[in-house]
Design an enzyme around this catalytic site. Structure first.
Site, PDB file in Angstrom:
ATOM      1  N   SER A  71      33.336  48.008  40.739  1.00  0.00           N
ATOM      2  CA  SER A  71      33.003  47.262  41.960  1.00  0.00           C
ATOM      3  C   SER A  71      32.412  48.168  43.025  1.00  0.00           C
ATOM      4  CB  SER A  71      34.256  46.622  42.554  1.00  0.00           C
ATOM      5  OG  SER A  71      34.687  45.583  41.756  1.00  0.00           O
ATOM      6  N   HIS A 118      28.705  43.178  41.462  1.00  0.00           N
ATOM      7  CA  HIS A 118      28.511  43.332  40.006  1.00  0.00           C
ATOM      8  C   HIS A 118      27.224  42.625  39.629  1.00  0.00           C
ATOM      9  CE1 HIS A 118      32.300  45.117  38.620  1.00  0.00           C
ATOM     10  NE2 HIS A 118      32.747  44.624  39.760  1.00  0.00           N
ATOM     11  N   HIS A 126      35.146  40.394  33.985  1.00  0.00           N
ATOM     12  CA  HIS A 126      36.577  40.482  34.330  1.00  0.00           C
ATOM     13  C   HIS A 126      37.370  39.294  33.787  1.00  0.00           C
ATOM     14  CE1 HIS A 126      34.554  42.785  37.565  1.00  0.00           C
ATOM     15  NE2 HIS A 126      35.615  43.564  37.483  1.00  0.00           N
ATOM     16  N   TYR A 168      39.657  38.034  35.522  1.00  0.00           N
ATOM     17  CA  TYR A 168      39.888  37.146  36.680  1.00  0.00           C
ATOM     18  C   TYR A 168      38.734  36.182  36.933  1.00  0.00           C
ATOM     19  CZ  TYR A 168      37.217  40.477  39.659  1.00  0.00           C
ATOM     20  OH  TYR A 168      36.261  41.290  40.203  1.00  0.00           O
ATOM     21  N   GLU A 169      37.612  36.386  36.236  1.00  0.00           N
ATOM     22  CA  GLU A 169      36.521  35.406  36.333  1.00  0.00           C
ATOM     23  C   GLU A 169      36.775  34.246  35.370  1.00  0.00           C
ATOM     24  OE1 GLU A 169      32.425  37.365  36.781  1.00  0.00           O
ATOM     25  OE2 GLU A 169      33.678  38.974  35.995  1.00  0.00           O
ATOM     26  N   ALA A 173      37.135  50.341  40.915  1.00  0.00           N
ATOM     27  CA  ALA A 173      37.742  50.438  42.240  1.00  0.00           C
ATOM     28  C   ALA A 173      39.212  50.068  42.057  1.00  0.00           C
ATOM     29  CB  ALA A 173      37.069  49.449  43.177  1.00  0.00           C
ATOM     30  N   MET A 176      42.038  45.566  38.388  1.00  0.00           N
ATOM     31  CA  MET A 176      41.903  44.369  37.552  1.00  0.00           C
ATOM     32  C   MET A 176      40.894  44.555  36.418  1.00  0.00           C
ATOM     33  SD  MET A 176      41.779  41.548  40.595  1.00  0.00           S
ATOM     34  CE  MET A 176      42.697  41.775  42.125  1.00  0.00           C
ATOM     35  N   SER A 177      40.720  45.775  35.957  1.00  0.00           N
ATOM     36  CA  SER A 177      39.736  45.991  34.878  1.00  0.00           C
ATOM     37  C   SER A 177      40.150  47.182  34.024  1.00  0.00           C
ATOM     38  CB  SER A 177      38.351  46.253  35.482  1.00  0.00           C
ATOM     39  OG  SER A 177      38.342  47.472  36.184  1.00  0.00           O
ATOM     40  N   ASN A 225      41.382  51.314  48.700  1.00  0.00           N
ATOM     41  CA  ASN A 225      42.299  50.763  49.711  1.00  0.00           C
ATOM     42  C   ASN A 225      43.732  51.166  49.352  1.00  0.00           C
ATOM     43  OD1 ASN A 225      41.574  48.638  47.489  1.00  0.00           O
ATOM     44  ND2 ASN A 225      43.660  48.142  48.115  1.00  0.00           N
ATOM     45  N   HIS A 227      37.959  41.900  49.192  1.00  0.00           N
ATOM     46  CA  HIS A 227      36.926  42.454  48.321  1.00  0.00           C
ATOM     47  C   HIS A 227      35.886  43.188  49.176  1.00  0.00           C
ATOM     48  CE1 HIS A 227      34.783  42.892  44.589  1.00  0.00           C
ATOM     49  NE2 HIS A 227      33.701  42.311  45.075  1.00  0.00           N
TER      50      HIS A 227
HETATM   51  N1  HPA Z   1      44.559  45.617  43.725  1.00  0.00           N
HETATM   52  C1  HPA Z   1      43.942  45.200  42.599  1.00  0.00           C
HETATM   53  N2  HPA Z   1      42.687  45.510  42.308  1.00  0.00           N
HETATM   54  C2  HPA Z   1      42.005  46.260  43.188  1.00  0.00           C
HETATM   55  C3  HPA Z   1      42.576  46.728  44.382  1.00  0.00           C
HETATM   56  C4  HPA Z   1      43.929  46.380  44.663  1.00  0.00           C
HETATM   57  O1  HPA Z   1      44.517  46.757  45.696  1.00  0.00           O
HETATM   58  N3  HPA Z   1      41.618  47.452  45.022  1.00  0.00           N
HETATM   59  C5  HPA Z   1      40.508  47.439  44.241  1.00  0.00           C
HETATM   60  N4  HPA Z   1      40.732  46.715  43.124  1.00  0.00           N
END
Ligand code: HPA
Length: 273
Positions: free
Chosen positions: A31, A62, A84, A86-87, A114, A212-213, A236, A248
Site C-alpha cells: 500500500s 494499488h 487482498h 479483505y476485498e 504497510a 492484512m497481506s 502507523n 487508510h
Molecule cells: N493494521 C492492519 N493493517 C495495517 C495497519 C494496521 O494498523 N497499518 C497498515 N496496514
C-alpha cells in the site's frame, strides 16, 4: 485442495505469452509503495484489467499493473498492486501474483507491505524485516490451498527470510544506513483495523507488527520452492498504541514520506540479489 495452476491456467498462459523475458526476481509492492515502479526502466507493462480472469483491484494505492523491468541487467517482475482477502477475494485469488511469478521462472520473491507497529520500538517510517508470521486466522484457508500437512512450509518459515535473501537484507540495510529492525508480522484478514483489545492480544502473542497481506503469499511462495523475503513499512502505531485514529489515508501518507528511504533500500536489495 485447490490446484491453483489448473484454476488459473488461462490467466497464466496469457501473461506467459505477453512476457518479454523470463524474470529472475519478483517484487510485490504494498500500500502506497506502488509508485516505486515508475523509478525503473520498464520494458513492458500489462494492466491487470487486460488479463482474463485477473481479479480487479479495488483499493486506493494499488494500481493493478504488472511491469517487466530491466534493472542493470537484472530481470524483474513488479506487481504494482496486490489482491487482498479483505476485498472479498478467496485465498487462491490472493496468491495469483506469486503463482504467476513462479510460473514465469522467478526464483526470488520479495514482498513489501504497510503495517501497523505493535512493538513500541517500531515507529511510523521504520522498515522491519519480517522474521516470522502469525497466520492463525487463515489456517483453515491454508489447509484448503495446500492440503493437510506441509512439513516443508514449517521448515522454511522457521528460517525466514530464505537464506540468501536474509543475507542480502542485512547487507542492504547496513549499506544504506537504514536501522535494521526485525519482527513478527501478525496477519489479519481485515477489512476493519484492529480493536485495542485485539492489539493487546497480538502483543502478548509476541507480534511486532500487524497487517492484512503478505503472510499467505510468503507461505505459498515457499511451498512453490521460491526464496522469499518480506519487509514491512511501519505506517502507523497499531490501534491503542497511540491515541491517533487509524485510516487508510494515514497509511498512504506515511508511505509517501518514507518513499525515498524505501526506494534506496529496495534498489540496493535488487542489486545484491
Ligand atoms: N493494521 C492492519 N493493517 C495495517 C495497519 C494496521 O494498523 N497499518 C497498515 N496496514
Amino acid at each position: 485442495m485447490i490446484n491453483i495452476r489448473e484454476k488459473y491456467k488461462q490467466l497464466i498462459q496469457f501473461v506467459k505469452d505477453a512476457a518479454p523475458f523470463n524474470p529472475e526476481i519478483a517484487l510485490i509492492l504494498g500500500s502506497g509503495l506502488g509508485e516505486f515502479a515508475n523509478s525503473f526502466v520498464i520494458i513492458k507493462s500489462i494492466a491487470t484489467s487486460e488479463i482474463p480472469g485477473y481479479p480487479p483491484s479495488t483499493v486506493q494505492g494499488h494500481q493493478g499493473q504488472i511491469h517487466f523491468v530491466d534493472h542493470r541487467g537484472k530481470k524483474l517482475l513488479l506487481f504494482q498492486g496486490r489482491i487482498h482477502l479483505y476485498e472479498g477475494y478467496h485465498i487462491s485469488d490472493s496468491v495469483i501474483p506469486v503463482e504467476l511469478a513462479a510460473s514465469l521462472g522467478v526464483k526470488k520473491l520479495i514482498l513489501t507491505n504497510a503495517a501497523g507497529g505493535i512493538n513500541p520500538l517500531l515507529n511510523p517510517g521504520d522498515l522491519m524485516i519480517i522474521q516470522d508470521f502469525n497466520t492463525l486466522s487463515i489456517k483453515n484457508d491454508l489447509v484448503k490451498l495446500f492440503g493437510v500437512g506441509s512439513p516443508d512450509m514449517h521448515d522454511a518459515v522457521l528460517n525466514f527470510p530464505s537464506k540468501g535473501i536474509a543475507e542480502v537484507f542485512n547487507s542492504a540495510f547496513l549499506d544504506e544506513d537504514v536501522e535494521t529492525k526485525r519482527g513478527i508480522y501478525y496477519f489479519t484478514k481485515g477489512p476493519s483495523y484492529e480493536t485495542p483489545a485485539e492489539i493487546r492480544m497480538m502483543k502478548i502473542s509476541g507480534a511486532d507488527a500487524v497487517g492484512m497481506s503478505t503472510a499467505h503469499e510468503a507461505i505459498y511462495g515457499l511451498v512453490r520452492g521460491l526464496d522469499v523475503g518480506a519487509i514491512s513499512l511501519i505506517t502507523n502505531y497499531a490501534a491503542g498504541i497511540s491515541d491517533q485514529k487509524l485510516s487508510h489515508q494515514e497509511v498512504i501518507e506515511t508511505a509517501d514520506l518514507a518513499k525515498v528511504k524505501f526506494e534506496r533500500l529496495m534498489k540496493r536489495i535488487i542489486g545484491l540479489l
